[in-house]
Design an enzyme around this catalytic site. Sequence first.
Site, PDB file in Angstrom:
ATOM      1  CD  GLU A 128       7.208 -10.491 -37.153  1.00 35.10           C
ATOM      2  OE1 GLU A 128       8.382 -10.104 -36.967  1.00 35.10           O
ATOM      3  OE2 GLU A 128       6.919 -11.524 -37.789  1.00 35.10           O
ATOM      4  CE  LYS A 146      11.174 -32.264 -25.280  1.00 35.78           C
ATOM      5  NZ  LYS A 146       9.744 -31.986 -25.272  1.00 35.78           N
ATOM      6  CD1 TRP A 176      13.405 -27.424 -22.935  1.00 36.51           C
ATOM      7  CD2 TRP A 176      13.253 -27.711 -25.136  1.00 36.51           C
ATOM      8  NE1 TRP A 176      12.113 -27.771 -23.212  1.00 36.51           N
ATOM      9  CE2 TRP A 176      11.976 -27.950 -24.558  1.00 36.51           C
ATOM     10  CE3 TRP A 176      13.388 -27.829 -26.522  1.00 36.51           C
ATOM     11  CZ2 TRP A 176      10.866 -28.310 -25.323  1.00 36.51           C
ATOM     12  CZ3 TRP A 176      12.277 -28.175 -27.275  1.00 36.51           C
ATOM     13  CH2 TRP A 176      11.033 -28.412 -26.669  1.00 36.51           C
TER      14      TRP A 176
END
Lengths: 536, 536
Positions: free
Chosen positions: A322, A432, A437
């Site tokens: 992208e 998590k 995290w």
Amino acid sequence: MLGAMQDWDLRVTHLIDHAAREYGTREVVTRWADGSETRSDWSGIRRDALKMTQALRRLGIGRGDRVATLAMNHGRHLVSWYGAVGVGGVLHTINPRLFEGQLEYIANHAEDRVLIYDAAFAPVVEAMKPRWTTIEHYVCYDPHPGIADIGFEDWIGAEDGETEWAGGDERDPCMLCYTSGTTGDPKGVLYEHRSTMLHAITGLQPAIFDFDARSVMLPVVPMFHAASWGLPWSGAAAGIKFVFSAVNDAKVLCDLMQREKVTHSAGVPTVWLAMFQHMDATGETLPALRQAVIGGSAAPRFMIERLMRAGVNVAHAWGMTETSPVGTTGAKTADWDDLTFDQQVDIKALQGRVSFGVELRTVDLGDPAIVLPRDGVSSGALQVRGPWVIKRYFKADRDATDAEQWFDTGDVAILHPDGTLQLTDRTKDVIKSGGEWISSVELENAAVGHPAVAEAAAIGIAHPRWDERPILVIVRKPGSTATAEDIRAFLAGKVARWWLPDAIEFVDAIPHTGTGKISKKDLRDQFRDYRLSDAA
Amino acid sequence: MLGAMQDWDLRVTHLIDHAAREYGTREVVTRWADGSETRSDWSGIRRDALKMTQALRRLGIGRGDRVATLAMNHGRHLVSWYGAVGVGGVLHTINPRLFEGQLEYIANHAEDRVLIYDAAFAPVVEAMKPRWTTIEHYVCYDPHPGIADIGFEDWIGAEDGETEWAGGDERDPCMLCYTSGTTGDPKGVLYEHRSTMLHAITGLQPAIFDFDARSVMLPVVPMFHAASWGLPWSGAAAGIKFVFSAVNDAKVLCDLMQREKVTHSAGVPTVWLAMFQHMDATGETLPALRQAVIGGSAAPRFMIERLMRAGVNVAHAWGMTETSPVGTTGAKTADWDDLTFDQQVDIKALQGRVSFGVELRTVDLGDPAIVLPRDGVSSGALQVRGPWVIKRYFKADRDATDAEQWFDTGDVAILHPDGTLQLTDRTKDVIKSGGEWISSVELENAAVGHPAVAEAAAIGIAHPRWDERPILVIVRKPGSTATAEDIRAFLAGKVARWWLPDAIEFVDAIPHTGTGKISKKDLRDQFRDYRLSDAA
């Protein structure tokens, strides 16, 4: 206001015109899968591309039509890039490693009208023909007697090359690449002439490809992967010598690099793992190499260090289909010459900084309205924008960006005060645990530093108390007998204590996606019923 | 066709935004004429430029309005570049070395509304004020008590910088530079945002400025000369450190280069003559320097050789105000590493090759319809086209190019088979002798290789038999007593026999134009009544 500079559209055909005019005799070398070799040059590539333009016109292919390729890296593939865009069409490079369902979806969704393929993929093509509903014409790059479709050289050989490139608007599309998302259907990124040109010119600078007339590039990155990092475009702008190999065998690559005095290489980290193994076994070196662009996934520290010790500048890059795809590169910093070698490796181990044109920011993983500071600590969802960043996927009915053109990359990252990007995970893969995290990628990178580890993958396993806890899945190198305790001891001190995996499992192979990345989705499926011993 | 990349205008304000965001603390150093020094950084330059934008708006200055500067190189001048374009205006850099008639013509023709000037030029400004009919506001960069106009820091200091850049079309003009033609009125080249941006990005590559984050550039080329070669734009794109000196004294420049560890320099050849003299006298060296861009006029071979021996890469460039200005640079060739040092110097002594974007051709001096081959022999009128090449002079009523956008440069040149440009003369200065052409520039370059020659100029003198014959006008170095015979003996074998000047005249000084080049026009006037001894 009277007075003006010249009209000059940002159309990619300017690139091949320039290369042929100013570097006409600069070589384009191909080493084919069967070991044979052909040599062309920029003048020849342009002439053949013009012939292909005529051959396409004869088939009624024109502006906006999709011309697909299913092929490895070689000079005829390069011709096709310029031939497809030269007729005003859209080059669609299909990844031959995709699964049949994806291949079917992609070609039909793209509405490809022509497909040009390597003989090696003939079985796939034959199997797919009944399922591809829009492809009218098949051409084979390197036909053998068992193939009925016309051969590429015969096809373009019937033309004389006396023609002109199609004109058009600089915001016309010129190329289409699909991302093989881990969920849902693949999505098409439709590059424009203008975005491709800005990306190509920007790529010449020392901080990115560092191209000049002396450069000899062997792109290991496939021409079907993320626009081949824009190399076929940038290479023409600088008139470099290209060396293509249709196979990615380490021995073949090493031989080619030595014989053709390759100065620049570009590929994913796994390529270098194979190269190192070959070089260790044979004692070979790559004396001409001075620039290695590594991207696609994060390069482990030992890889960067080894290349740097050999005098190679590592451009550790981050980007995605992208983003055309160059987002950041691990360029040398202002204070580079004052740093120790270890400090230099530290910098290269991160993903570097944006080039002019690209903007990054991170937002809170839970609440994207909160923009995080560039403090070298806060970890969040990475967003990007700029002239060669996607606005809308092909045939999508809405933009892929927010109102300010920010595109969410799906990566989790930390931005440092000087803008350096540190990727920590994919949004989907981050683990998590206890409200915090854990980066699966950092765990993996630490694990592959162990001499017995060939490949490692970390995934989160559901845990009643902590929500998720990490386990590490490891493929040992042949002959190694390292135990889970060995690996755990090795990791201690390299990652936070609470990041240490609750379990380490050894497997024979880790599943990969069609683009060669670890498929966390498949791995999670595989370990769906896995129970941690303390969470039974 | 649905699908798209992002909207992103090629407006030059992106450059300063990038520099401030990604290289905010990278320094911009100014050494003022009085010996004092100020230090800013990209973040500060941007903030001040935004303040200037507000100050301009307060004066009613907006889109398309011309904001002029009459100033040497310094950080406040850099602020003005971005401030003037930031308000949507057109930056007009005036050369303070022009004669009063030219200064009057240029500012009035440009319809400048604001002029910002150095205190050093206050006497000129005061003398010109009654003759400048459109300038409404005067600001002084470095006022002293004798100056009534507001000081720059006070002017922008009243603002808070909380504003946005003006938007607009990327083909809006952003800058205006006049060429001081040797005949007729000066002509304005009106650069566009888009042309300036493409030029700036292209300039980063190794073959041109070779900029990365480590670069420390001291641009000796004045900010009023040919858009300062685009350095204020390219420098921001790469986040380099700038070191400006408001005076061009060799001692000051050497000191600055040493102290600030300058890696990149850009200037005309005469700058290096003065630097060499200073370095020879003091024994100083420039250990950090690695790139010297030399342009404006041809660099003599000994200069290139000396810099190369000191480990400096010489980017010997050709360009003109009408080409933004980079046309060609003497970049390293594909076979560079296989060449001897002398061969490398030979290549650098020519004007190099185009970068992507620029196209060159030569046409017959007598009949421009005849395009000459790139054979390394044929000498003709040099023409150029490309995205940063002029189409039409400011306020002109017709294009400066032919139907295919070719712009005639006024240079005489040879193109080599690989595209290398070899300038041989100016169309106006080439000497026609016996139906053949003698290059005045080659004669001069050969002559300045003699150790006693400080400067040399060759002009054609009317001759009854040969049409014209060359004479050489020479300024000797202080203390030298070299004779015409010495010089003639030195030239023999370095140029064709029939090129040897019919006479050599020694003078105290050779006239120069406002941009520091030899004024052949004035020299020809001076020698109008000259008679060659065998042509009496």
